[in-house]
Write an enzyme that holds these catalytic residues in place. Structure first.
Site, short mmCIF file in Angstrom:
data_model
loop_
_atom_site.label_atom_id
_atom_site.label_comp_id
_atom_site.label_asym_id
_atom_site.label_seq_id
_atom_site.Cartn_x
_atom_site.Cartn_y
_atom_site.Cartn_z
N LYS A 241 36.18 29.66 -20.69
CA LYS A 241 34.82 29.02 -20.64
C LYS A 241 34.98 27.59 -20.82
CE LYS A 241 30.76 30.81 -19.96
NZ LYS A 241 29.91 31.94 -19.03
N GLY B 148 12.08 39.82 -17.93
CA GLY B 148 12.70 38.50 -17.54
C GLY B 148 12.92 38.74 -16.16
N VAL B 149 12.08 38.19 -15.14
CA VAL B 149 12.35 38.54 -13.71
C VAL B 149 12.48 37.08 -13.02
CG1 VAL B 149 10.68 40.65 -13.56
CG2 VAL B 149 9.68 38.43 -13.43
N GLY B 150 13.85 36.71 -13.51
CA GLY B 150 14.47 35.61 -12.75
C GLY B 150 15.45 35.89 -11.61
N VAL C 257 18.18 37.72 -11.77
CA VAL C 257 18.83 39.18 -11.63
C VAL C 257 17.63 39.81 -11.64
CG1 VAL C 257 20.19 40.58 -13.02
CG2 VAL C 257 20.94 38.02 -13.04
P1 NAD Z 1 17.08 33.14 -14.95
O1 NAD Z 1 16.97 32.02 -15.79
O2 NAD Z 1 17.08 33.12 -13.51
O3 NAD Z 1 15.97 34.18 -15.36
C1 NAD Z 1 15.67 34.57 -16.62
C2 NAD Z 1 13.99 34.97 -16.72
O4 NAD Z 1 13.94 35.21 -18.12
C3 NAD Z 1 13.16 33.63 -16.28
O5 NAD Z 1 12.24 34.20 -15.42
C4 NAD Z 1 12.36 33.36 -17.68
O6 NAD Z 1 11.11 32.84 -17.64
C5 NAD Z 1 12.47 34.77 -18.31
N1 NAD Z 1 12.60 34.60 -19.81
C6 NAD Z 1 13.05 33.87 -20.72
N2 NAD Z 1 12.82 34.16 -21.94
C7 NAD Z 1 12.20 35.23 -21.85
C8 NAD Z 1 11.30 36.03 -22.92
N3 NAD Z 1 11.43 35.94 -24.21
N4 NAD Z 1 10.72 37.07 -22.47
C9 NAD Z 1 10.38 37.55 -21.05
N5 NAD Z 1 11.02 36.57 -20.21
C10 NAD Z 1 11.88 35.54 -20.51
O7 NAD Z 1 18.45 33.96 -15.19
P2 NAD Z 1 19.05 34.95 -14.70
O8 NAD Z 1 20.31 34.41 -13.72
O9 NAD Z 1 18.32 35.87 -13.89
O10 NAD Z 1 19.91 35.78 -15.69
C11 NAD Z 1 19.28 36.44 -16.66
C12 NAD Z 1 20.21 37.08 -17.70
O11 NAD Z 1 21.22 37.63 -17.44
C13 NAD Z 1 20.63 35.74 -18.53
O12 NAD Z 1 20.72 36.05 -20.24
C14 NAD Z 1 21.88 35.41 -18.08
O13 NAD Z 1 22.87 35.05 -18.92
C15 NAD Z 1 22.51 36.95 -17.81
N6 NAD Z 1 23.58 37.06 -16.52
C16 NAD Z 1 23.14 36.43 -15.31
C17 NAD Z 1 24.18 36.50 -14.36
C18 NAD Z 1 23.87 36.21 -13.32
O14 NAD Z 1 24.47 36.27 -11.99
N7 NAD Z 1 22.96 35.29 -13.00
C19 NAD Z 1 25.38 37.35 -14.76
C20 NAD Z 1 25.65 37.65 -15.94
C21 NAD Z 1 24.51 37.79 -17.01
#
Ligand code: NAD
Length: 366
Positions: free
Chosen positions: A94, A194-196, A198
């Protein structure tokens, strides 16, 4: 700031690098600095027994260098076990760049960082993480081939989130099989926190399966947009944990399973993408005592890693899907092993990952 840090009490308590709490037999730690671009970065190579150390670069406004160092040590170690449990020929690494990604990041800084990555001749392969975008990786690609997760236009695998979501879905189904004897999620109530990137992709799989989906997000506007798009229920309160649900899918931030939440949780299964969901290992034990099935995060969120791995192994989409589907089998095996041995799924998963590394090490010694 540096002088302030080295004169702090921390130094008298622990040696600066090998004495850090997060140090766990890391092979190499590289401190990178460039005066002209004001780059300050640390690359952590935890273990390369299974292959080159792969792991994203995180850019974060760390309060001090100790925080950055501990983050890179902790995250690189996590990558070793994520790759090992997923069966990939990769080690764990990392990188962290100290600074504000919004104000401090320039193409020159990214290029300089890429040169440091290149100087390691492929022992460390970088990728996108918090504070980074695929365009940043495209810049890094200008100076080194040792980067994955570049944009599809540059021959990369693009956004890994849809594949991460697919892996989480596979892990969730395996947890359901273990808990209910059937992996059918039809009619199961699932809360996605969290509906980002993923979380949104996960909703699609859940709806296709016939699950009853409720979503929550701190970004209210985004929550409504996603809710309208998929016609799913919204949770707008502040206490998701106390809600009645079958499955809780943390897809926002880590450490949501902690002393404050654990006794409220009504879900029977926890399966989501967020990294480090358990605030401490003992929370895994507490979940088990409550009969809640926890699918280890580093195992079921490996779909993104599998996605970028395709760039190294040059495997096709079908192979990526097959590897991601296999998260189902591994999760089920881990949950069964954990139950048989009276340990938590996290402990069982770590043991399996370490066994794979040791086996390869023994073969290399022959
Ligand atoms: P993202 O930033 O696209 O989405 C995260 C979402 O969570 C956002 O919409 C944000 O507003 C919301 N959020 C933040 N704090 C919150 C809370 N307290 N309550 C409710 N919602 C909240 O991130 P992502 O890429 O969708 O990743 C989500 C998680 O999965 C992260 O922890 C990331 O480290 C992990 N992850 C992601 C990937 C990937 O491929 N993107 C891979 C492995 C792990």
């Amino acid at each position: 700031m540096y002088l302030k840090i080295i004169s702090s009490k921390k130094l008298s308590k622990a040696d600066p690098v090998f004495g850090q709490q997060s140090f766990d037999n890391h092979e190499q730690i590289i401190f990178c600095h460039d005066k002209d671009t004001s780059l300050k970065a640390i690359i952590g190579i935890h273990n390369t027994v299974l292959g080159p150390a792969l792991g994203g670069t995180r850019m974060w406004n760390y309060e001090n260098e100790w925080e950055a160092l501990n983050d890179v040590l902790r995250l690189s170690r996590g990558m070793t076990f994520k790759s090992a449990i997923t069966g990939l020929n990769l080690g764990g690494g990392k990188a962290v760049i100290i600074g504000n990604a919004k104000t401090h990041k320039t193409p020159e800084l990214m290029r300089k960082f890429g040169e440091f990555v290149n100087s390691l001749s492929g022992k460390y392969i970088t990728a996108e993480d918090v504070g980074m975008t695929t365009s940043d990786m495209d810049i890094v690609r200008e100076v080194t081939p040792h980067v994955v997760g570049v944009s599809e236009g540059h021959g990369g695998s693009g956004n890994p989130a849809p594949n991460t979501a697919f892996g989480v879905f596979m892990g969730m189904k395996a947890a359901a099989k273990f808990k209910y004897g059937s992996d059918d999620l039809k009619g199961k109530s699932v809360f996605v926190q969290g509906v980002g990137n993923v979380g949104e992709a996960l909703i699609k799989h859940l709806l296709k399966e016939g699950a009853k989906v409720t979503i929550a997000d701190i970004n209210r506007e985004h929550l409504e947009t996603v809710g309208n798009k998929y016609k799913v229920a919204l949770y707008e309160g502040n206490d998701i944990y106390s809600q009645n649900m079958d499955i809780y899918a943390p897809c926002a931030l880590g450490a949501t399973i902690n002393d404050d939440t654990i006794n409220k949780i009504k879900a029977q299964i926890i399966a989501g993408s967020a990294n480090n969901q358990l605030a401490e290992d003992r929370h895994g034990v507490m979940l088990q005592e409550k009969g809640i099935v926890y699918a280890p995060d580093f195992l079921i969120n490996a779909g993104g890693l599998i996605n970028v791995y395709a760039e190294i192994e040059h495997c096709d989409k079908q192979e990526t899907i097959r590897k991601t589907e296999n998260i189902y089998n591994t999760t089920l095996e881990i949950l069964e092993r954990a139950a048989q041995n009276g340990v938590t799924p996290n402990v069982a998963a770590l043991k399996m990952a370490k066994e794979r590394i040791q086996k390869r090490k023994n073969e290399q010694l022959k």
